[in-house]
Design a protein around this motif. Structure first.
Motif, PDB file in Angstrom:
ATOM      1  N   THR A  63       0.794  -1.227   0.000  1.00  0.00           N
ATOM      2  CA  THR A  63       0.000   0.000   0.000  1.00  0.00           C
ATOM      3  C   THR A  63       0.829   1.281   0.000  1.00  0.00           C
ATOM      4  OG1 THR A  63      -0.137  -0.109   2.431  1.00  0.00           O
ATOM      5  CG2 THR A  63      -1.923  -1.122   1.178  1.00  0.00           C
ATOM      6  N   ILE A  67      -0.547   4.889  -1.451  1.00  0.00           N
ATOM      7  CA  ILE A  67      -0.787   6.050  -0.596  1.00  0.00           C
ATOM      8  C   ILE A  67       0.002   7.255  -1.098  1.00  0.00           C
ATOM      9  CG2 ILE A  67      -0.224   6.990   1.680  1.00  0.00           C
ATOM     10  CD1 ILE A  67      -2.853   5.553   1.617  1.00  0.00           C
ATOM     11  N   LEU A  70      -1.910   8.746  -3.906  1.00  0.00           N
ATOM     12  CA  LEU A  70      -3.108   9.441  -3.433  1.00  0.00           C
ATOM     13  C   LEU A  70      -2.764  10.795  -2.824  1.00  0.00           C
ATOM     14  CD1 LEU A  70      -5.155   6.526  -1.785  1.00  0.00           C
ATOM     15  CD2 LEU A  70      -5.626   7.705  -3.940  1.00  0.00           C
ATOM     16  N   VAL A  71      -1.666  10.845  -2.075  1.00  0.00           N
ATOM     17  CA  VAL A  71      -1.251  12.121  -1.488  1.00  0.00           C
ATOM     18  C   VAL A  71      -0.905  13.116  -2.586  1.00  0.00           C
ATOM     19  CG1 VAL A  71       0.519  13.263  -0.096  1.00  0.00           C
ATOM     20  CG2 VAL A  71      -0.473  11.109   0.676  1.00  0.00           C
ATOM     21  N   ALA A  76      -2.559  15.923   1.136  1.00  0.00           N
ATOM     22  CA  ALA A  76      -2.239  15.177   2.352  1.00  0.00           C
ATOM     23  C   ALA A  76      -3.399  15.143   3.346  1.00  0.00           C
ATOM     24  CB  ALA A  76      -1.011  15.780   3.016  1.00  0.00           C
ATOM     25  N   VAL A  79      -5.868  12.365   2.989  1.00  0.00           N
ATOM     26  CA  VAL A  79      -5.337  11.049   3.351  1.00  0.00           C
ATOM     27  C   VAL A  79      -5.107  10.944   4.857  1.00  0.00           C
ATOM     28  CG1 VAL A  79      -3.375   9.489   3.083  1.00  0.00           C
ATOM     29  CG2 VAL A  79      -4.302  10.689   1.087  1.00  0.00           C
ATOM     30  N   SER A  83      -7.085   8.328   7.679  1.00  0.00           N
ATOM     31  CA  SER A  83      -6.151   7.249   7.972  1.00  0.00           C
ATOM     32  C   SER A  83      -5.786   7.230   9.449  1.00  0.00           C
ATOM     33  CB  SER A  83      -4.885   7.397   7.119  1.00  0.00           C
ATOM     34  OG  SER A  83      -4.047   6.274   7.269  1.00  0.00           O
ATOM     35  N   GLY A 117      -1.453   5.544   5.627  1.00  0.00           N
ATOM     36  CA  GLY A 117      -1.492   6.992   5.425  1.00  0.00           C
ATOM     37  C   GLY A 117      -0.920   7.781   6.581  1.00  0.00           C
ATOM     38  N   ALA A 122       3.316  10.076   3.823  1.00  0.00           N
ATOM     39  CA  ALA A 122       2.424  11.235   3.763  1.00  0.00           C
ATOM     40  C   ALA A 122       3.023  12.449   4.468  1.00  0.00           C
ATOM     41  CB  ALA A 122       1.071  10.877   4.374  1.00  0.00           C
TER      42      ALA A 122
END
Length: 407
Positions: A63, A67, A70-71, A76, A79, A83, A117, A122
């Motif tokens: 993952t 992640i 996604l960030v 941030a 996420v 998380s 996350g 992150a």
């Protein structure tokens, strides 16, 4: 950036707190404290209980890059908030363990799924985006949350277990991220308003595919593999290494906490050094310090050299994440730095999970730790050479070599 003087301190405080109560801190520092109670209640073996940490590590390998992406794409805050909240709730469900290993392992898998996350992937992205000056020091301080929790969290957990039992202690500790970290993230992590020039800089950066086409990317991958193996192996085998060298149990108890203090020193020291020397030189120095530590552990020279060796290993382990984060942004730009750094972290975690087994196999074959420690010493020197090469012979396929944006 405009927001740096106004919000920088609050962002660092949020990062320090978020990482202290995150997936790279709470399971790592607390599982060993809770394990005896869990073993006693359910009759499981020690290895069955400790397998929970292996599940978290395996989950982060999968993952981590997701992640990071996604960030980069969502920001941030989107996420970090869910998380942190979901990780705390997932950690708390350990208190409802019924004696089923399937349920126990599923809980750890859930933590890995929802909690990655909260990792440095992150948080370093947040700090890199917030700070332009003294960025290395900011990351060093922010990443200190983990070792600080290691110093405070273990005795706190032991006290809570004694007062409320292991189930009550887990619930109390799980409430802390919700009560402290989530509100700080809510108030501290905001989208930063950029000037047009800053936006141009932030928009620069190589994709993962472009980054992987250059030799610098694979030189960093080699660094993360070796450092992961060394750091994970020595930290988990440390007590046994000292015992086989001839140290008494009392001496081992007295000098092993130096590892945590060294990690904390490495976090702060690397932050200052990154702002003055650059990430490749800091990584090279970190690797040399690691090589000194593993070389000293081979021979029995008494408690003082052993304590110095342990401090070296802690400093090295404390500095590496900060150096990798700054290196990622410096070489590849901010735009896709979350995804790229996520790959580096995943490789480090995978190596740290594999290294202890390699050390154990070599110990069983030779009857001592001389060979694995000698290999670790050579690995540290190899990393130093790679990082010196990266500094003095830059890779042209990096964002650092791209033309600056028009002013």
């Amino acid at each position: 950036m405009q927001a740096e003087p106004r919000r920088g301190g609050l962002v660092i405080l949020a990062a320090l707190t978020g990482l202290a109560f995150g997936i790279t801190s709470m399971p790592f520092y607390l599982l060993g404290v809770f394990a005896p109670s869990i073993v006693s209640e359910f009759g499981w073996s020690w290895s069955q209980v400790m397998a929970g940490f292996a599940i978290v590590s395996a989950g982060m390998i999968v993952t981590g890059p997701i992640i990071g992406t996604l960030v980069d794409r969502l920001g941030a805050r989107v996420v970090l908030l869910p998380s942190t909240l979901m990780f705390a709730l997932a950690f708390g469900t350990l208190a409802w363990s019924t004696g089923s290993l399937f349920q126990y392992y599923a809980t750890w898998a859930l933590m890995a799924l929802v909690g990655v996350g909260t990792s440095p992937i992150a948080w370093t992205r947040v700090i890199n985006a917030t700070f332009t000056r003294r960025r290395g020091l900011a990351i060093g301080i922010g990443l200190a949350g983990g070792p600080i929790f290691g110093i405070v969290g273990k005795p706190l957990a032991a006290y809570l277990i004694a007062e409320f039992g292991w189930r009550g202690a887990i619930m109390a500790i799980a409430a802390m991220p919700i009560a402290v970290a989530v509100p700080l993230i809510w108030f501290a992590i905001r989208e930063i308003t950029l000037t047009p020039q800053q936006a141009a800089v932030a928009g620069q950066g190589l994709t993962v595919r472009a980054a992987a086409s250059g030799r610098a990317f694979w030189m960093i991958i080699l660094t993360t593999i070796i450092m992961g193996v060394i750091g994970g192996s020595v930290s988990l085998h440390l007590e046994r290494i000292l015992a086989t060298t001839g140290f008494s149990a009392l001496t081992i108890i007295q000098i092993t906490p130096i590892l945590g203090a060294g990690v904390l020193l490495g976090r702060f020291g690397s932050g200052w050094a990154l702002d003055h020397l650059g990430p490749s030189l800091v990584a090279a120095a970190t690797a040399i310090i690691s090589a000194v530590g593993t070389a000293l552990l081979i021979a029995d020279h008494g408690p003082l050299p052993a304590a110095f060796a342990i401090a070296c290993m802690g400093i090295s382990g404390g500095a590496i994440y900060a150096a990798l984060s700054i290196m990622t942004v410096q070489l590849y730009g901010i735009r896709h730095s979350g995804a790229i750094f996520g790959i580096f972290v995943s490789v480090t975690v995978a190596s740290a999970g594999t290294g202890p087994l390699l050390f154990a196999l070599l110990f069983e074959r030779t009857g001592n730790y001389h060979l694995p420690l000698a290999l670790a010493t050579g690995g540290g020197l190899l990393i130093a050479a790679v990082q010196f090469l990266l500094h003095f012979v830059p890779d042209p396929r990096t964002a650092a070599a791209m033309p600056a944006p028009q002013r």
